[in-house]
Scaffold this motif. Structure first.
Motif, short mmCIF file in Angstrom:
data_model
loop_
_atom_site.label_atom_id
_atom_site.label_comp_id
_atom_site.label_asym_id
_atom_site.label_seq_id
_atom_site.Cartn_x
_atom_site.Cartn_y
_atom_site.Cartn_z
N GLN A 120 58.38 54.96 -0.70
CA GLN A 120 57.34 53.96 -1.81
C GLN A 120 55.97 54.16 -1.41
OE1 GLN A 120 59.12 50.19 -1.01
NE2 GLN A 120 61.09 51.17 -1.38
N LEU A 121 55.57 54.18 -0.22
CA LEU A 121 53.89 54.59 -0.09
C LEU A 121 53.57 55.92 -0.71
CD1 LEU A 121 52.93 53.62 3.69
CD2 LEU A 121 52.20 52.82 1.37
N ILE A 122 54.39 56.91 -0.61
CA ILE A 122 53.98 58.15 -1.05
C ILE A 122 54.20 58.19 -2.63
CG2 ILE A 122 55.00 60.54 -1.41
CD1 ILE A 122 55.69 60.33 1.56
N GLU A 123 54.99 57.42 -3.19
CA GLU A 123 55.13 57.16 -4.50
C GLU A 123 53.98 56.77 -5.11
OE1 GLU A 123 58.71 54.99 -5.39
OE2 GLU A 123 60.04 56.58 -4.77
N ALA A 124 53.48 55.71 -4.33
CA ALA A 124 52.16 55.02 -4.64
C ALA A 124 50.85 56.05 -4.54
CB ALA A 124 51.85 53.74 -3.84
N VAL A 125 50.93 56.81 -3.54
CA VAL A 125 49.97 57.66 -3.29
C VAL A 125 49.92 59.05 -4.73
CG1 VAL A 125 49.04 59.74 -2.04
CG2 VAL A 125 49.80 57.60 -0.80
N PHE A 126 50.89 59.37 -4.83
CA PHE A 126 51.00 60.40 -5.93
C PHE A 126 50.88 59.59 -7.22
CE2 PHE A 126 52.88 62.99 -2.55
CZ PHE A 126 52.50 64.26 -2.81
N ALA A 183 56.09 57.17 9.04
CA ALA A 183 56.95 56.90 7.88
C ALA A 183 56.26 57.87 6.75
CB ALA A 183 56.49 55.64 7.19
N PHE A 184 54.98 58.28 6.84
CA PHE A 184 54.59 59.57 5.84
C PHE A 184 55.16 60.75 6.27
CE2 PHE A 184 50.71 56.99 4.61
CZ PHE A 184 50.98 57.12 3.05
N ARG A 185 55.13 61.30 7.68
CA ARG A 185 55.43 62.49 7.96
C ARG A 185 56.87 62.75 7.70
NH1 ARG A 185 54.52 63.67 14.03
NH2 ARG A 185 54.99 65.73 13.02
N TRP A 229 44.67 54.20 1.16
CA TRP A 229 44.62 55.19 2.23
C TRP A 229 43.86 54.52 3.65
CZ3 TRP A 229 47.53 58.97 3.31
CH2 TRP A 229 47.11 59.89 4.22
N GLU A 230 42.92 53.70 3.47
CA GLU A 230 42.44 52.99 4.53
C GLU A 230 43.41 52.14 5.21
OE1 GLU A 230 39.28 53.35 6.17
OE2 GLU A 230 38.74 55.12 4.97
N SER A 231 44.28 51.43 4.33
CA SER A 231 45.22 50.42 5.01
C SER A 231 46.51 51.21 5.52
CB SER A 231 45.79 49.59 3.65
OG SER A 231 44.59 48.67 3.20
N PHE A 232 46.78 52.37 5.16
CA PHE A 232 48.19 52.96 5.50
C PHE A 232 48.21 54.24 5.96
CE2 PHE A 232 49.19 49.67 1.94
CZ PHE A 232 49.82 48.76 2.88
N GLY A 233 46.83 55.00 5.77
CA GLY A 233 46.97 56.11 6.08
C GLY A 233 46.41 56.29 7.71
N ARG A 234 47.21 56.76 8.59
CA ARG A 234 46.79 57.00 9.94
C ARG A 234 46.08 55.65 10.69
NH1 ARG A 234 44.97 61.42 7.71
NH2 ARG A 234 42.63 60.89 8.17
#
Length: 706
Positions: A514-520, A406-408, A393-398
């Motif tokens: 792919q980021l969201i898959e990693a988050v979930f 990409a998230f939105r 999250w610190e690397s890719f969240g906002r």
């Protein structure tokens, strides 16, 4: 019998007295022993003057935009908060030609006051304990996910009920005491908030990151806004040119008398989050899985940001607020971990947990429920995925515009177009190029992609890392250039149709998926342990409350209004007294070192004003100096920024803006010897409005000038 009760009450007050400076107390159920102790230390108002009635002190205090606190100081709705709380509003109105961040701003009329999108203030109207209702509905028997659903449903019922009485009110339901209690709080929210006055950044953020969390401080950390209301009802209204200044029920009187060491001091505000009931295992996870990775990632990001900001004024304006937000909790994470280790907080918690275990063994309370061995196993299970989640999250969240889009576009972005024709529905990113810089954005993105791979286990790498390796030979810069060039995500104004085949083939959309898959995936891995941990931490808090039932207890902060009280005064570290205030001479001394440290730069006019031989009415009658910032032992944390600091008569003497480096672990363990609240003296605030801003109309409005 009466004599026995009085003796017990005296003992209780004496016990509270040993911790008089600790506590973030809710007001509606303020323990009598706490109120009596406040009076013993110099608080002269009645409880009704504090909480009930139109002119109660709490009616002047606001939640400022959901992340800070503030105080109403005039009959026409002027609000004081910190400069860093108004930072984004000031930045958003700034351009290279009109740089309010650099040069300050003063609206000389109502018409010149600047509206701010997505900013608000909320007044707390009422608070009630609804624990019995929540327990009857089974809140204790369901998972964290289902608890959130239940809270939302109850909140909806309460809001439907309150809005039938007054449409301008809303209710929020929050857990207290680690979920052992639930309170419903009624608020009134005003969405038309306008910027009225700010000093230059050189003074509002004097000392920058060098002085952040440090003492002594000389920062004049304030900004001024105004609440606007419906002209017919004096109630909340969305922005309109027809709105008029709000007429509050109560506003805080400003004291120009100052304070002396040992004087009573009280803060009212909205502290965000503390974890003082947290177990030793939870503190260890906070240190190693939250704070350490957060500091590591932000250190990389901030080095790139500041380099670009110093090279280009337009970039600096875009990123001033982002950098300040990032660096604030980067330094907080470093300082908290330092204190956890130097004070030995984990060992202290382990010792306390042994006391609780011995008490349980003796009394039988919580037998078969609170299990420290099981808690340890659950935390061990969650540690690696929790640490990885922080890195992700610190690397890719906002952290950059591309990742945000990409998230939105994959999760939660509202569709436009006809509701009855999905094929014609689309996303569109508005042109927000004034908020970010491509060169900075891309360099941060590439650096954090590389760093994430270096920090986590390979099983937690999203699939795009295979593409980076095979197609780009681990050249992260080349991969980022490819995404920006090939993805339609960075084409502002372009209609993006999610139901077209081309949508899922877009490299930016694939990256986001792919980021969201990693988050979930990480959340799923953490979920079972998280539910078990939550139950054990809740039981640990309940056991503490039961074991110490003869003492008053406050709940951890959760961004609801809290009161803290104590005294003006410094601390000692290594046998050296800190002093409890700073003077104009001390800031001038630092200003002269601007060649060595750019964060001590101040304009010539500031040198002149603060080098005056006579400060007139702004001179403290005791020290003979103009005092800038001061210390109290009020209990504060993030979210308290901008909180009013009152004297014993309910008069405003300062604005809280920081804690001190030596006690950054106070969110988990309050150390009364070292923990201090740093506030800007209200006389310094008024001095700058008067002598630099020449804001006579505002001073007259506050009753400070004829």
């Amino acid at each position: 019998m009466k004599k026995t009760l009085l003796s017990l009450f005296a003992l209780l007050v004496a016990t509270v007295s040993t911790k008089a400076d600790e506590g973030m107390w809710t007001l509606y159920n303020l323990p009598q022993a706490v109120y009596e102790q406040m009076k013993a230390e110099g608080f002269s108002l009645t409880y009704n003057d504090l909480y009930y009635g139109d002119h109660a002190v709490k009616n002047a205090v606001v939640n400022f935009s959901g992340y800070c606190s503030g105080v109403v100081v005039s009959p026409n709705g002027l609000v004081f908060t910190n400069h860093h709380c108004g930072f984004e509003a000031i930045r958003s109105h700034s351009t290279v030609e009109h740089d309010y961040m650099l040069n300050g701003f003063y609206a000389k009329s109502y018409e010149e006051e600047l509206p701010n999108e997505n900013m608000f203030v909320s007044f707390m109207i009422d608070q009630q304990d609804i624990t019995a209702r929540m327990k009857k509905l089974g809140i204790d028997e369901v998972s964290l996910e289902k608890q959130a659903i239940l809270i939302d449903s109850i909140q909806k019922v309460l809001n439907d009920s309150i809005k039938r009485i007054d449409k301008t009110l809303h209710v929020e339901v929050d857990p207290f005491y680690e979920g052992n209690s639930y309170y419903a709080t009624t608020y009134q929210k005003f969405n038309d908030l306008r910027l009225v006055f700010t000093i230059p950044k050189s003074m509002g953020k004097f000392g920058g990151e060098t002085d952040n969390w440090m003492w002594p401080r000389q920062t004049c950390d304030f900004s001024v806004f105004r609440i606007y209301a419906d002209p017919k009802t004096n109630g909340p209204a969305d922005y309109s040119e027809n709105n008029v200044p709000y007429r509050p029920k109560h506003w805080a009187p400003i004291s120009m008398e100052g304070y002396k060491e040992g004087d009573f001091s009280m803060t009212l505000g909205y502290p965000g989050s503390t974890n003082r009931y947290l177990s030793s295992y939870g503190i260890r996870e906070m240190r190693d899985a939250d704070n350490a990775p957060r500091a590591q990632v932000r250190g990389i990001k901030q080095e790139i940001m500041i380099r670009h900001m110093r090279a280009d004024e337009a970039v600096r304006i875009k990123y001033d607020s982002k950098y300040a937000q990032s660096s604030n909790y980067w330094k907080n994470a470093l300082g908290m971990n330092k204190c956890i280790d130097s004070i030995g907080i984990i060992q202290q918690k382990e010792d306390y947990e042994r006391r609780i275990q011995a008490w349980m063994d003796k009394t039988g309370h919580f037998k078969g429920q609170l299990d420290f061995d099981q808690m340890k196993r659950d935390y061990e299970k969650s540690f690696i995925p929790s640490q990885t989640f922080t890195y992700l999250w610190e690397s890719f969240g906002r952290t950059n515009e591309f990742c945000t889009r990409a998230f939105r576009v994959n999760y939660g972005m509202p569709l436009e177009g006809p509701e009855n024709n999905p094929k014609k529905q689309y996303f569109v990113f508005k042109d927000n190029s004034e908020e970010w810089d491509e060169a900075l954005d891309k360099e941060v993105f590439a650096a954090l992609l590389k760093n994430y791979k270096e920090q986590v286990d390979t099983k937690y790498l999203p699939d795009f890392y295979k593409e980076i390796q095979t197609k780009f030979n681990n050249n992260y810069t080349a991969y980022v250039d490819y995404l920006y060039k090939k993805s339609f995500l960075m084409k502002s104004g372009k209609k993006i149709y999610p139901n077209k085949k081309s949508f899922k083939k877009d490299p930016g959309v694939q990256f986001g998926m792919q980021l969201i898959e990693a988050v979930f995936g990480l959340r799923e891995e953490i979920k079972d342990a998280a539910d078990a941990i939550e139950k054990q931490e809740k039981l640990l808090c309940a056991a503490k409350l039961r074991m110490e039932a003869d003492l008053p207890h406050y709940s951890d902060a959760n961004f609801t209004m809290r009161l803290s009280y104590g005294q003006v005064g410094g601390f000692e570290l290594g046998g050296k007294p800190s002093g409890f205030y700073t003077t104009a001479e001390s800031i001038v001394e630092k200003m002269k070192k601007a060649d060595e440290n750019v964060e001590y730069f101040a304009e010539p006019i500031m040198h002149e004003l603060l080098s005056a031989k006579d400060f007139g009415q702004y001179t403290d009658p005791r020290s003979g100096k103009m005092q800038l910032c001061f210390l109290t032992n009020n209990d504060i944390t993030g979210g308290n920024s901008g909180s009013p600091m009152f004297d014993g008569k309910g008069r405003l003497i300062g604005l809280a803006f920081d804690g001190n480096w030596d006690s950054l672990s106070s969110d988990i363990n309050f150390d009364s010897r070292l923990a201090r609240c740093i506030g800007v003296d209200i006389r310094f605030v008024i001095f700058m409005m008067d002598r630099w801003g020449q804001a006579d109309r505002l001073l007259r409005e506050m009753g400070l000038k004829k």
